[in-house]
Design an enzyme around this catalytic site. Sequence first.
Site, PDB file in Angstrom:
ATOM      1  CB  CYS A 104      -7.359  -7.206   1.226  1.00 16.81           C
ATOM      2  SG  CYS A 104      -6.550  -5.806   0.546  1.00 16.81           S
ATOM      3  CB  VAL A 142      -1.015  -0.209   1.281  1.00 22.07           C
ATOM      4  CG1 VAL A 142      -1.626   1.190   1.467  1.00 22.07           C
ATOM      5  CG2 VAL A 142      -2.062  -1.049   1.257  1.00 22.07           C
TER       6      VAL A 142
END
Length: 435
Positions: A263, A11
């Site tokens: 995720c 990220v």
Amino acid sequence: MHIAVIGTGYVGLVSGTCFSEFGHEVICIDTDKEKIKSLNNGKVPIFEPGLQAMIEKNAKAGHLKFGTDLKEAVANADAVFIAVGTPSRRGDGRADLTYVYAAAKEIAAALNGYTVIVTKSTVPVGTGREVGRIVQEANPSAEFDVVSNPEFLREGAAIEDFMRPDRVVVGTTEKRAQDVMSAIYRPLSLSRTPLVFTSIESSELTKYAGNAFLATKITFINEIADLCEKVGANVHDVARGIGLDGRIGSKFLHAGPGFGGSCFPKDTRALFETSSDVGAPLKIVEAVININETRKRQMAARITEACGGSVAGKIIAVLGLTFKPNTDDMRESPSLDILPALITAGATVRAYDPEGMDEARPLLDGVEFCQNSYGTLENADALVIITEWNEFRALDLTRVKSLMKTPVMVDLRNIYDPADMTDKGFAYTSIGRPI
């Protein structure tokens, strides 16, 4: 704008690079000196299409830098993005916020003038408020606001998702912070990307709710696929039939071996734990978690059945190891459940993946790793497709058949046509489709 990004994981690296592409001055900070050295030498630690070129371009232009000095980076920043890992905590599935809170303390000591502190990491509801408390306690004179700005990046398509998002969610009700975040994302206004301002709590929950909903869609179509097999229906037809309904949509309705990645597994677990903690347990999410874990384990049994009821002494060729194509990410991939089960059952397993081999080797003991697709197939008793990389979609099936001892294919991603495979002489098994 001057931006500091704390953390150069998936990220942080993608976000920092894309912010520099917007024209902002960005420095990405990490405590891993070797990682920073590699980045400064042009070596990118993850595979993500387009990322290498974008990093090289913006580093050369001076918009993107990498370092280890958090204090200097924060002192010069208009906004500081916390993009450190929040893995599942061992034992209870809750998000481990150790790195987030440690970063908050370090940031507090380095603040110099008004700064927006942004949680980019996926964090449970209440984390932003706690970050604010930590910063205030560590530096009572600090002038700052804490903002939630969750990422919605698909691995393998992260650059596109960041540069052309469906929306940008920003959790803050403070006008000054809203102005800073609006300035950071101003380049997206040309494409009229919605900039959605909410409370911190709503923003934090939006991220988890979104991932849980997508995980639920995947789990739903997987269960429908099982039903299709029992009643003679075709899951592709069913998925198309319901996906054309605008209220449902066609995305994430592809039957397969279960979801994995960085995720969905950890976020569904963390969301369920949060909901249980506050007395509003999400039973749907709990079911999704349990069904998905069971499904990944069931895939080994499906392969065994296709091999006549036993894989003992047989060579199983596996194509695809990562949880999805266009990434080298092995986290929670179905292959991590399937391959060990086959080996335990007595099979010899050969495997190939275009990008995930280095990540897979330390995770899959006893697997023979091959250099290409066809190298896995020599004298194999069965071929199993776990990840739908493009290069697996157009295999020379005549060559495949000639290399194998027995022409058995277990296609866990439904990339081939059952009738066509049968005509070519394969004993073909897929997900939710009749032969």
